[in-house]
Design a protein around this motif. Structure first.
Motif, PDB file in Angstrom:
ATOM      1  N   GLY A 130      23.242 -19.918 -21.681  1.00  0.00           N
ATOM      2  CA  GLY A 130      24.596 -19.376 -21.764  1.00  0.00           C
ATOM      3  C   GLY A 130      24.914 -18.863 -23.144  1.00  0.00           C
ATOM      4  O   GLY A 130      24.059 -18.788 -24.034  1.00  0.00           O
ATOM      5  N   ASP A 161      32.709 -27.959 -18.192  1.00  0.00           N
ATOM      6  CA  ASP A 161      32.135 -26.799 -17.510  1.00  0.00           C
ATOM      7  C   ASP A 161      32.685 -26.759 -16.092  1.00  0.00           C
ATOM      8  O   ASP A 161      32.870 -27.809 -15.457  1.00  0.00           O
ATOM      9  CB  ASP A 161      30.613 -26.880 -17.452  1.00  0.00           C
ATOM     10  N   TRP A 196      26.966 -19.753 -11.695  1.00  0.00           N
ATOM     11  CA  TRP A 196      27.681 -19.343 -12.901  1.00  0.00           C
ATOM     12  C   TRP A 196      28.770 -20.342 -13.278  1.00  0.00           C
ATOM     13  O   TRP A 196      29.509 -20.815 -12.417  1.00  0.00           O
ATOM     14  CB  TRP A 196      28.294 -17.961 -12.715  1.00  0.00           C
ATOM     15  N   THR A 197      28.845 -20.635 -14.580  1.00  0.00           N
ATOM     16  CA  THR A 197      29.859 -21.561 -15.086  1.00  0.00           C
ATOM     17  C   THR A 197      30.686 -20.896 -16.176  1.00  0.00           C
ATOM     18  O   THR A 197      30.237 -19.962 -16.845  1.00  0.00           O
ATOM     19  CB  THR A 197      29.217 -22.829 -15.688  1.00  0.00           C
ATOM     20  N   VAL A 198      31.894 -21.402 -16.329  1.00  0.00           N
ATOM     21  CA  VAL A 198      32.722 -21.103 -17.495  1.00  0.00           C
ATOM     22  C   VAL A 198      33.160 -22.448 -18.059  1.00  0.00           C
ATOM     23  O   VAL A 198      33.172 -23.459 -17.345  1.00  0.00           O
ATOM     24  CB  VAL A 198      33.947 -20.233 -17.150  1.00  0.00           C
ATOM     25  N   ALA A 212      30.194 -19.412 -21.299  1.00  0.00           N
ATOM     26  CA  ALA A 212      29.783 -18.937 -19.975  1.00  0.00           C
ATOM     27  C   ALA A 212      28.308 -19.255 -19.836  1.00  0.00           C
ATOM     28  O   ALA A 212      27.554 -19.191 -20.821  1.00  0.00           O
ATOM     29  CB  ALA A 212      30.030 -17.447 -19.819  1.00  0.00           C
TER      30      ALA A 212
END
Length: 198
Positions: free
Chosen positions: A53, A157, A164-166, A194
């Motif tokens: 990320g 997270d 997909w992570t934010v 991200a």
């Protein structure tokens, strides 16, 4: 018909009549129970695996006297193992910086870290604490220096898809007597992140 047969039939009718429940208005309606709705099953999220990320970070840097602040940006990679309710993992990251330390005639140029994190698996959200080793590169009075220290922090997270992570993270860093210059450096960073999980 013999009296014995009549008596037996009357007894059977009477017994059947007593066995039937009596309701005003006629025969009882059959009781139909409503179906029970199934209890929803919460499927846990498995955070096990590698991830990569990036981050956009605001840093506030202090020395033995003046402070400096500005933006940083970087890359990160790590591995997590999900034990069910808890997640344990390791991470390596690198941030580029150009935070001026004007009164020291210098700047913080970069920071890299290697650390361990542990957190709570809340389904699509992972809340964690993190800490470990950090190394910073800085320029002071036109001379480049590098030294090591430590960092500690917390973050979260969130899986926006299965991959997909934010997230967001706050870290505190400390470098005592940086490169034997007699200057102590500390830094607090706040990041938006991200990532992609494999």
């Amino acid at each position: 018909m013999s009296n014995m047969i009549k008596t037996a039939l009357a007894g059977a009718v009477l017994a059947g009549g007593l066995a039937m429940p009596a309701f005003a208005g006629g025969l009882a309606e059959p009781v139909v129970e409503a179906p029970i709705a199934p209890v929803p099953v919460i499927v846990g999220t498995d955070w096990t695996g590698f991830y990569v990320g990036g981050d956009l970070t605001y840093g506030d840097v202090g020395t033995s006297g003046p402070d400096g602040d500005g933006f940083m940006y970087g890359l990160r990679a790590g591995y997590d193992y999900d034990f069910g309710n808890w997640v344990l993992g390791g991470r390596l990251d690198y941030d580029w910086s150009d935070i001026d330390l004007a009164q020291r005639a210098g700047s913080l140029d970069s920071v890299w870290r290697v650390g361990a994190r542990a957190g709570a698996d809340l389904g699509r959200t992972l809340i964690y604490g993190i800490g470990g080793y950090a190394e910073a590169d800085a320029s002071l009075n036109g001379v480049g220096y590098s030294d090591d220290g430590w960092f500690v922090g917390a973050g979260a997270d969130y899986l926006i898809t299965d991959r997909w992570t934010v997230g967001a993270e706050i870290l505190y860093h400390e470098f005592s007597n940086f490169a034997a210059t007699g200057v102590d450096i500390d830094a607090t960073t706040a990041s938006l992140t991200a990532g992609f999980r494999f």
